[in-house]
Design a protein around this motif. Structure first.
Motif, PDB file in Angstrom:
ATOM      1  N   MET A   8      -7.466   6.279  -4.728  1.00 21.23           N
ATOM      2  CA  MET A   8      -6.285   6.493  -5.565  1.00 21.23           C
ATOM      3  C   MET A   8      -6.383   5.699  -6.860  1.00 21.23           C
ATOM      4  O   MET A   8      -6.035   6.196  -7.942  1.00 21.23           O
ATOM      5  CB  MET A   8      -5.015   6.101  -4.808  1.00 21.23           C
TER       6      MET A   8
ATOM      7  N   SER B 110       0.829  -1.208   0.000  1.00 15.83           N
ATOM      8  CA  SER B 110       0.000   0.000   0.000  1.00 15.83           C
ATOM      9  C   SER B 110       0.865   1.259   0.000  1.00 15.83           C
ATOM     10  O   SER B 110       0.535   2.248  -0.675  1.00 15.83           O
ATOM     11  CB  SER B 110      -0.919   0.002   1.222  1.00 15.83           C
TER      12      SER B 110
ATOM     13  N   GLY C 110      -0.385   6.902  -8.491  1.00 16.42           N
ATOM     14  CA  GLY C 110       0.094   7.243  -7.163  1.00 16.42           C
ATOM     15  C   GLY C 110       0.248   8.742  -6.960  1.00 16.42           C
ATOM     16  O   GLY C 110       0.044   9.551  -7.875  1.00 16.42           O
TER      17      GLY C 110
ATOM     18  N   TYR D  97      -6.941   3.489   5.231  1.00 13.61           N
ATOM     19  CA  TYR D  97      -5.970   3.311   4.157  1.00 13.61           C
ATOM     20  C   TYR D  97      -6.516   2.418   3.055  1.00 13.61           C
ATOM     21  O   TYR D  97      -6.123   2.531   1.886  1.00 13.61           O
ATOM     22  CB  TYR D  97      -4.595   2.865   4.677  1.00 13.61           C
TER      23      TYR D  97
ATOM     24  N   LEU E  43       0.401   3.764  -3.026  1.00 15.08           N
ATOM     25  CA  LEU E  43      -0.080   5.102  -2.682  1.00 15.08           C
ATOM     26  C   LEU E  43       0.940   6.168  -3.073  1.00 15.08           C
ATOM     27  O   LEU E  43       0.586   7.194  -3.658  1.00 15.08           O
ATOM     28  CB  LEU E  43      -0.365   5.191  -1.186  1.00 15.08           C
TER      29      LEU E  43
ATOM     30  N   ALA F 295      -8.455   4.871   1.036  1.00 14.40           N
ATOM     31  CA  ALA F 295      -7.521   5.740   0.312  1.00 14.40           C
ATOM     32  C   ALA F 295      -6.998   5.049  -0.939  1.00 14.40           C
ATOM     33  O   ALA F 295      -6.863   5.670  -2.005  1.00 14.40           O
ATOM     34  CB  ALA F 295      -6.356   6.135   1.226  1.00 14.40           C
ATOM     35  N   LEU F 296      -6.718   3.754  -0.830  1.00 13.81           N
ATOM     36  CA  LEU F 296      -6.232   3.014  -1.997  1.00 13.81           C
ATOM     37  C   LEU F 296      -7.299   2.929  -3.084  1.00 13.81           C
ATOM     38  O   LEU F 296      -7.005   3.065  -4.278  1.00 13.81           O
ATOM     39  CB  LEU F 296      -5.792   1.607  -1.584  1.00 13.81           C
TER      40      LEU F 296
ATOM     41  N   GLY G  46       4.592   8.209   0.801  1.00 12.39           N
ATOM     42  CA  GLY G  46       3.574   7.231   1.200  1.00 12.39           C
ATOM     43  C   GLY G  46       3.845   6.644   2.566  1.00 12.39           C
ATOM     44  O   GLY G  46       2.913   6.447   3.365  1.00 12.39           O
TER      45      GLY G  46
END
Length: 593
Positions: free
Chosen positions: A289, A239, A296, A282, A243, A285-286, A255
């Motif tokens: 993204m 991750s 990224g 998280y 990220l 968030a991924l 990241g």
């Protein structure tokens, strides 16, 4: 102060693990779901080596305090690095040779799960589910580094070393080779590079760094527990890379800081529910993204170098003229053959290939004359590309032989054929879209010291000098084909016709006597066709032997010295293009359609 130093140490550990994984995931394009295991292997190895012996404990191993070999921390750290690298090599050999894509993910995932379970059950090695404790801290002189304020400098130094190593490898010719493998492994093999060894090295180096960090973490925390090296932590490391930005070490640093601060921030404001909220945040968030910015936070190529417009992204200071490039390239080119002196350099004898009940090639026999352009022509399904692939070693023939300068090269892999003087291009181009035109062509230059990790480490200045020569040669190849002014552009920014020229320039950079071109004008706009024709004509000027598969009659007429007519996998006629065009039965098969 200790609290914040401890958080910083955790972030530095995560940062170092992320940077090492990015060398494998970002540069080589190989996904590993087992990075936490290599982290743990380093930790357990260092723990066992540095724990006190039974004798030092008075002959009794007390509960919770296991025994070891009482090594000094420095050799223990080095052995941990080696053990992690060897473990990665063991798993990467089948990974590199047998599996790709999602199967590689499954293989490393299985290794992660099995190894983590073994850590929990091998009591005599790992201490079982409770692990090992009582690990001696790092000691400098007579001072043990126990406090976070002391150890943070050790971890900072380790993170800097890891970043320098990964950046130095990733931005070197070795890194360029890894990027080529990431995008088109077959294209890298087609210019004489064995993709297996660089991949194995990427796996091993990445794991070695993780093992070293695992050893340092063991010295700092004083214990190693199997649950700390779980699949969850491997996913967390991935991750960080995704990220921050795959292929961008600066992004990995960003990241690691962002995700590393998430847990202490949540503990401050959420309390005991921080851990489940951390996973939710998280994970979300991924997802965001991947939808909005899949490259990224910092995409590959973005960073201080991009802002300053350097390292291959800036236009060459001096663009050589075609005459200057021709003069330099002629020094390594084959001897030009005068009229009447042509002799066979490639002999194809009775090649046969069947796919089930379909006989694709039925005993094809012909020769390629040195210094000449030969076209393989015929209707669709005549077996042209199949023969082409058998000559190049991409496809194994059922029967028949291929000879290069009298040597039997039948079935040899593409990278070995290039070393013997035969290289090929592909109908679908297979240039590396995320690399500049210059770096694409530089991949074709043979015997680059910078592609060897040992030379990079032991002779850095010599490899830097050699890289200047490599880049000059690549620029000359582009100049000869009329696109040197676009050398600094990524291939994805070029027209399809220019991408075809980049592929031809990459072949030219190999210095191979024999160049095989698979439909070089396929999909090219009419304006760019003339550029391709001019480019191939320059290959003949330099003395190269060219064999091409092409459907365009205009193209064949303009370039080919002779043609081999194929139908249903057999050679039914050979001669000049004009001779074949004047034969009515051939015109009905092909030219008139």
């Amino acid at each position: 102060m200790s609290y914040y130093a401890d958080i910083a140490i955790s972030i530095l550990i995560l940062m170092t693990l992320g940077v090492s994984l990015n060398l494998l995931l970002g540069y080589a394009g190989r996904v590993s779901m087992a990075h936490a295991i290599f982290f743990g292997i380093g930790g357990f190895t260092a723990a066992r080596l540095t724990l006190p012996t039974v004798e030092e404990l008075g002959g009794v191993a007390t509960a919770g305090l296991q025994t070891g070999f009482s090594w000094h921390w420095v050799p223990a750290l080095l052995v941990a690095v080696v053990v992690a690298a060897v473990a990665a090599l063991v798993i990467s050999i089948p990974a590199v040779r047998l599996v790709r894509g999602e199967y590689l993910i499954l293989l490393t995932l299985a290794f992660q799960l099995v190894a983590n379970q073994l850590m929990g059950v091998l009591d005599k090695v790992t201490g079982g589910p409770y692990g090992l404790s009582g690990i001696p801290p790092i000691q400098l002189g007579s001072t043990p580094l126990i406090l976070p304020e002391q150890f943070i400098w050790v971890m900072l130094a380790a993170a800097v070393v890891a970043i320098v190593i990964c950046w130095g490898l990733g931005e070197s010719p070795f890194g360029r080779l890894l990027k080529g493998i990431r995008e088109h492994e077959s294209a890298v093999a087609s210019v004489g590079k064995n993709p297996v060894v660089p991949e194995l090295l990427a796996f091993s180096i990445s794991a070695a760094i993780a093992g070293g960090v695992g050893a340092l973490a063991a010295f700092y925390y004083g214990s190693v527990v199997p649950s700390n090296y779980s699949l969850t932590y491997s996913i967390f490391i991935v991750s960080v890379v995704v990220l921050g930005g795959i292929g961008n070490l600066s992004g990995t640093v960003v990241g690691a800081i962002a995700l590393g601060l998430l847990e202490p921030f949540l503990r401050e404001y959420v309390g005991d529910e921080a851990i489940p909220w951390q996973t939710v945040i998280y994970g979300a968030a991924l997802v965001v993204m991947m939808r909005l910015r899949p490259e990224g936070l910092l995409p590959e190529g973005f960073g201080p170098g991009r802002l300053l417009n350097w390292r291959g992204r800036k236009a060459p200071k001096v663009v050589p003229t075609e005459e200057e490039a021709l003069a330099r390239l002629s020094q390594d080119a084959p001897e030009v053959v005068t009229e009447g002196e042509a002799e066979p350099i490639v002999q194809v004898l009775d090649l046969k290939k069947s796919f089930g009940g379909l006989k694709a090639v039925a005993g094809a026999t012909f020769e390629l004359e040195r210094g000449k352009v030969t076209a393989l022509i015929g209707p669709n399904g005549a077996g042209k590309t199949t023969i082409f692939n058998m000559i190049c070693g991409t496809l194994r023939a059922d029967e028949g032989r291929v000879f290069l300068r009298g040597e039997d090269v039948t079935g040899k892999p593409a990278y070995q054929l290039v070393r013997k003087g035969l290289a090929r291009s592909f109908q679908d181009v297979r240039v590396c879209q995320r690399l500049t035109a210059l770096n694409n062509v530089a991949l074709g230059v043979q015997n680059q010291p910078g592609e060897r990790v040992s030379r990079l480490v032991l002779r850095p200045f010599a490899t830097r000098t050699a890289e200047k020569r490599v880049r000059q040669k690549a620029l000359d190849c582009l100049a000869l084909l009329g696109i040197a002014d676009r050398a600094h552009l990524r291939v994805s920014e070029l027209s399809y016709g220019d991408q075809k020229l980049v592929a031809i320039a990459r072949l030219l950079a190999t210095d191979c006597d024999v160049l095989l071109l698979d439909e070089p004008t396929s999909g090219v706009d009419p304006a760019s066709v003339e550029k391709v024709i001019d480019g191939i004509a320059r290959l003949r000027t330099l003395g190269h032997t060219v064999c091409l598969v092409e459907h365009s009659v205009h193209f064949v007429q303009r370039l080919a010295d002779r043609a081999v007519f194929l139908d249903q996998g057999a050679v039914i006629a050979q001669g000049t293009v004009d001779e074949l065009m004047n034969r009515r039965e051939l015109a009905e098969l092909y030219f008139g359609t």
